[in-house]
Design a protein around this motif. Structure first.
Motif, PDB file in Angstrom:
ATOM      1  N   VAL A 100       0.835  -1.205   0.000  1.00 49.68           N
ATOM      2  CA  VAL A 100       0.000   0.000   0.000  1.00 49.68           C
ATOM      3  C   VAL A 100       0.869   1.254   0.000  1.00 49.68           C
ATOM      4  O   VAL A 100       0.596   2.219  -0.730  1.00 49.68           O
ATOM      5  N   TYR A 101       1.910   1.252   0.808  1.00 42.87           N
ATOM      6  CA  TYR A 101       2.810   2.414   0.857  1.00 42.87           C
ATOM      7  C   TYR A 101       3.473   2.644  -0.496  1.00 42.87           C
ATOM      8  O   TYR A 101       3.567   3.790  -0.964  1.00 42.87           O
ATOM      9  N   SER A 102       3.956   1.574  -1.134  1.00 50.18           N
ATOM     10  CA  SER A 102       4.618   1.719  -2.424  1.00 50.18           C
ATOM     11  C   SER A 102       3.667   2.265  -3.474  1.00 50.18           C
ATOM     12  O   SER A 102       4.049   3.106  -4.301  1.00 50.18           O
ATOM     13  N   LEU A 103       2.422   1.808  -3.440  1.00 50.26           N
ATOM     14  CA  LEU A 103       1.429   2.299  -4.387  1.00 50.26           C
ATOM     15  C   LEU A 103       1.180   3.790  -4.186  1.00 50.26           C
ATOM     16  O   LEU A 103       1.145   4.569  -5.152  1.00 50.26           O
ATOM     17  N   LEU A 104       1.011   4.206  -2.936  1.00 50.56           N
ATOM     18  CA  LEU A 104       0.786   5.623  -2.642  1.00 50.56           C
ATOM     19  C   LEU A 104       2.011   6.465  -2.999  1.00 50.56           C
ATOM     20  O   LEU A 104       1.877   7.602  -3.471  1.00 50.56           O
ATOM     21  N   ALA A 105       3.208   5.919  -2.771  1.00 52.22           N
ATOM     22  CA  ALA A 105       4.430   6.658  -3.095  1.00 52.22           C
ATOM     23  C   ALA A 105       4.558   6.875  -4.598  1.00 52.22           C
ATOM     24  O   ALA A 105       4.970   7.954  -5.046  1.00 52.22           O
ATOM     25  N   ILE A 107       2.061   7.030  -6.753  1.00 55.91           N
ATOM     26  CA  ILE A 107       1.044   8.022  -7.114  1.00 55.91           C
ATOM     27  C   ILE A 107       1.512   9.424  -6.728  1.00 55.91           C
ATOM     28  O   ILE A 107       1.350  10.386  -7.488  1.00 55.91           O
ATOM     29  N   GLY A 108       2.102   9.536  -5.516  1.00 53.99           N
ATOM     30  CA  GLY A 108       2.596  10.837  -5.071  1.00 53.99           C
ATOM     31  C   GLY A 108       3.688  11.381  -5.971  1.00 53.99           C
ATOM     32  O   GLY A 108       3.720  12.579  -6.287  1.00 53.99           O
ATOM     33  N   CYS A 111       2.229  12.654  -9.217  1.00 54.00           N
ATOM     34  CA  CYS A 111       1.552  13.951  -9.073  1.00 54.00           C
ATOM     35  C   CYS A 111       2.533  15.107  -8.963  1.00 54.00           C
ATOM     36  O   CYS A 111       2.155  16.267  -9.151  1.00 54.00           O
TER      37      CYS A 111
END
Length: 206
Positions: A100-105, A107-108, A111
């Motif tokens: 989950v962290y890697s996915l959010l990172a 995406i971040g 952006c």
């Protein structure tokens, strides 16, 4: 006769300035490289895929075998499941957190493509989060590896017998999940090194 222009640099209050004929201009300090670059993106994608693979293999790992009753024609069924061992449960939780962290990172970072520089605060937050995820992954791999080795070799001092000779498929899947977890750990470790480099460029002055 050509005019002569006085130029040079000066330092005041820890900051360096350039001057030209009495006009003083602050020198630009070097900016850190953007977080979103080829190597960083590759490592995050690698960590994402490895953690997902380790998670899927772990939560789907189960094997049922029939143990003969005193060597006779009858027997009883015994099962090996990751839920029966707290080390494997923690391994599954850790890989889910890292995924989950890697996915959010990722995406971040996607952006922030339009930003050429990143603040020191963002760099510190990224470094600390990557370091935390690396520590989580390391502890989970160590716990799961301990149980895996115990299942393969046993422990004669504690009178614990090996069980992988009975649950060979289960132990093979555990080994595969551990390899994927080790890849995720290595990716996070490399990301921490990159984060440290970005921070060093932020504080470097010329």
């Amino acid at each position: 006769m050509a005019e002569q222009t006085a130029t040079g640099t000066a330092e005041k209050g820890g900051e360096r300035f350039s001057y030209t004929d009495g006009s003083i201009h602050p020198l630009n300090r070097p900016q850190p490289k953007p977080l979103k670059h080829g190597l960083s993106f590759f490592l995050r994608v690698l960590t994402l895929g490895a953690s997902l693979a380790a998670l899927i293999v772990t939560v789907t790992n189960k094997q049922d075998v029939v143990e003969p009753f005193f060597g006779g024609p009858f027997g009883f069924e015994i099962s090996a499941d990751f839920k029966y061992m707290s080390a494997f449960v923690w391994f599954a939780i850790a890989t889910a957190i890292v995924f989950v962290y890697s996915l959010l990172a990722i995406i971040g970072e996607a952006c922030s493509l339009s930003k050429s520089t990143h603040s020191t605060y963002l760099l510190w937050v990224t470094f600390l989060l990557d370091l935390t995820m690396m520590s989580i992954m390391m502890s989970a791999c160590a716990a799961a590896l301990t149980v895996d080795l115990l299942g393969q070799r046993g422990n004669s001092h504690a009178q614990w017998g090996a069980f992988c000779h009975k649950f060979d498929s289960f132990c093979n899947h555990v080994t595969g999940a551990l390899v994927a977890g080790a890849v995720a750990f290595a990716g996070l470790a490399e990301l921490c090194i990159l984060d440290a480099y970005h921070l060093s460029t932020q504080y470097t002055r010329y």
